[in-house]
Design a protein around this motif. Structure first.
Motif, PDB file in Angstrom:
ATOM      1  N   LEU A 207       0.819  -1.203   0.000  1.00  0.00           N
ATOM      2  CA  LEU A 207       0.000   0.000   0.000  1.00  0.00           C
ATOM      3  C   LEU A 207       0.859   1.261   0.000  1.00  0.00           C
ATOM      4  O   LEU A 207       0.446   2.307  -0.511  1.00  0.00           O
ATOM      5  CB  LEU A 207      -0.929   0.006   1.218  1.00  0.00           C
ATOM      6  CG  LEU A 207      -2.112  -0.972   1.161  1.00  0.00           C
ATOM      7  CD1 LEU A 207      -2.751  -1.125   2.541  1.00  0.00           C
ATOM      8  CD2 LEU A 207      -3.152  -0.520   0.146  1.00  0.00           C
ATOM      9  N   GLY A 208       2.063   1.161   0.581  1.00  0.00           N
ATOM     10  CA  GLY A 208       2.939   2.319   0.647  1.00  0.00           C
ATOM     11  C   GLY A 208       3.895   2.463  -0.519  1.00  0.00           C
ATOM     12  O   GLY A 208       4.500   3.530  -0.695  1.00  0.00           O
ATOM     13  N   GLN A 209       4.047   1.406  -1.324  1.00  0.00           N
ATOM     14  CA  GLN A 209       5.014   1.450  -2.423  1.00  0.00           C
ATOM     15  C   GLN A 209       4.745   2.591  -3.398  1.00  0.00           C
ATOM     16  O   GLN A 209       5.646   3.347  -3.761  1.00  0.00           O
ATOM     17  CB  GLN A 209       5.004   0.121  -3.184  1.00  0.00           C
ATOM     18  CG  GLN A 209       5.982  -0.908  -2.661  1.00  0.00           C
ATOM     19  CD  GLN A 209       5.973  -2.145  -3.524  1.00  0.00           C
ATOM     20  OE1 GLN A 209       4.936  -2.744  -3.772  1.00  0.00           O
ATOM     21  NE2 GLN A 209       7.142  -2.524  -3.992  1.00  0.00           N
ATOM     22  N   TYR A 210       3.508   2.685  -3.844  1.00  0.00           N
ATOM     23  CA  TYR A 210       3.171   3.747  -4.791  1.00  0.00           C
ATOM     24  C   TYR A 210       3.425   5.114  -4.173  1.00  0.00           C
ATOM     25  O   TYR A 210       3.890   6.034  -4.849  1.00  0.00           O
ATOM     26  CB  TYR A 210       1.710   3.620  -5.228  1.00  0.00           C
ATOM     27  CG  TYR A 210       1.548   3.046  -6.616  1.00  0.00           C
ATOM     28  CD1 TYR A 210       1.289   3.872  -7.698  1.00  0.00           C
ATOM     29  CD2 TYR A 210       1.660   1.676  -6.850  1.00  0.00           C
ATOM     30  CE1 TYR A 210       1.136   3.351  -8.977  1.00  0.00           C
ATOM     31  CE2 TYR A 210       1.506   1.150  -8.109  1.00  0.00           C
ATOM     32  CZ  TYR A 210       1.247   1.991  -9.174  1.00  0.00           C
ATOM     33  OH  TYR A 210       1.105   1.472 -10.441  1.00  0.00           O
ATOM     34  N   TYR A 211       3.122   5.235  -2.890  1.00  0.00           N
ATOM     35  CA  TYR A 211       3.254   6.544  -2.259  1.00  0.00           C
ATOM     36  C   TYR A 211       4.700   7.007  -2.182  1.00  0.00           C
ATOM     37  O   TYR A 211       5.007   8.169  -2.459  1.00  0.00           O
ATOM     38  CB  TYR A 211       2.631   6.546  -0.862  1.00  0.00           C
ATOM     39  CG  TYR A 211       2.526   7.943  -0.303  1.00  0.00           C
ATOM     40  CD1 TYR A 211       1.482   8.779  -0.677  1.00  0.00           C
ATOM     41  CD2 TYR A 211       3.492   8.442   0.555  1.00  0.00           C
ATOM     42  CE1 TYR A 211       1.388  10.076  -0.204  1.00  0.00           C
ATOM     43  CE2 TYR A 211       3.411   9.743   1.038  1.00  0.00           C
ATOM     44  CZ  TYR A 211       2.364  10.557   0.652  1.00  0.00           C
ATOM     45  OH  TYR A 211       2.300  11.848   1.112  1.00  0.00           O
ATOM     46  N   ILE A 212       5.613   6.119  -1.818  1.00  0.00           N
ATOM     47  CA  ILE A 212       7.006   6.560  -1.687  1.00  0.00           C
ATOM     48  C   ILE A 212       7.626   6.888  -3.040  1.00  0.00           C
ATOM     49  O   ILE A 212       8.623   7.610  -3.108  1.00  0.00           O
ATOM     50  CB  ILE A 212       7.883   5.533  -0.933  1.00  0.00           C
ATOM     51  CG1 ILE A 212       8.028   4.229  -1.714  1.00  0.00           C
ATOM     52  CG2 ILE A 212       7.348   5.280   0.467  1.00  0.00           C
ATOM     53  CD1 ILE A 212       9.043   3.265  -1.115  1.00  0.00           C
TER      54      ILE A 212
END
Length: 296
Positions: A207-212
């Protein structure tokens, strides 16, 4: 821009993390207010939560998640907007040419994950389907409920916590830190076991991959919603150990708990572990390769 000193970094970490108790205080006050209003309207005893949940489950669940969303928005306004002087949309709601694509990718990733595990368990006789029913009321209730859940948790964990701390430490380190926190807040003592806690941690990573890489929340909100909605209200699995009010497909796990996920739901399955690891590897290569296209 000059690098922050160690003292300045510690100060920023303390300011950022102070938002957690602030969030909890606001959340409790909002839930007390909603509970009091609902009790007065329905002639229940003041703050008799068990009775409200029993007699008005949809209303109570929506009040709970609405309280969470409002508490997160308050924290974002106080910290992201006022203290750190950022426009609200920069927390992850920037409109770009990739917005629609990221929403679709999140939606399809969620369907792929939950659909594959459901079919795998069904055709290996690890679960049995006991019935099928459709209620328009419950269907649209769960759409609204899980949309609010997705916005709430992604805005807090990926938008605020990742968005602020990525400037203070290695983005992969903080990604893992808050994926671990994300995992722990989804568990009660009885739920604590290897595959569920591992899978929620891995879910926090994906879930955080795209955000970083993009600083946008469209993908993670879409995936979070699809993951919960198809897992519970559609395919009849518990969601992080929580029962659904109703699902389209009713099914029971009859195989080994480490394969089916048992009472925790599909999120506790070893099959989910393998799928999440493969997807994390794939998306990391994909995002690095398409860095220019995703807005880094």
């Amino acid at each position: 821009m000059e690098a922050l000193s160690t003292k300045a970094k510690i100060k920023n970490w303390l300011i950022i993390l102070s938002a957690i108790p602030v969030f909890l205080i606001i959340l409790v006050l909002l839930q007390l207010a909603f509970g009091a209003i609902l009790a007065l309207v329905t002639n229940h005893e003041l703050l008799d939560i068990a009775a409200l949940d029993r007699d008005y489950p949809m209303t109570w669940q929506l009040s709970e998640v609405t309280s969470q969303v409002l508490a997160v928005l308050a924290v974002v306004f106080i910290y992201w907007v006022k203290i750190y002087k950022n426009p609200f949309n920069t927390i992850g709601f920037q409109q770009t040419a990739a917005t629609g694509k990221e929403l679709l990718q999140g939606f399809l990733t969620g369907i792929f994950l939950i659909g594959i595990i459901f079919l795998a368990l069904l055709y290996t006789n690890q679960i049995e389907v006991t019935g099928i029913q459709f209620s328009r009321q419950f269907f649209f209730f769960h759409i609204l409920l899980y949309l609010l859940v997705g916005v709430n948790e992604e805005l807090l964990f990926r938008g605020y916590l990742l968005g602020t701390t990525m400037k203070l430490a290695n983005k992969y380190v903080v990604l893992c830190i808050f994926a671990l926190l994300f995992s722990f807040v989804h568990f009660s003592t009885n739920d604590f076991s290897l595959f569920p806690i591992t899978n929620i941690f891995l879910a926090g990573i994906i879930l955080g991959q795209y955000y970083i890489h993009t600083k946008r929340l469209w993908y993670s909100i879409s995936l979070h919603f699809t993951w919960n909605f198809f897992q519970g209200p559609v395919f009849g699995s518990n969601v992080s150990g929580n029962n659904n009010l109703q699902s389209i497909i009713q099914q029971n796990p009859i195989g080994k708990e480490w394969i089916t996920g048992g009472s925790f739901g599909f999120e506790g399955s070893a099959i989910m572990t393998g799928l999440l690891i493969l997807l994390i590897i794939y998306f990391e290569f994909y995002l690095r390769k398409n860095n220019k296209n995703v807005g880094q």
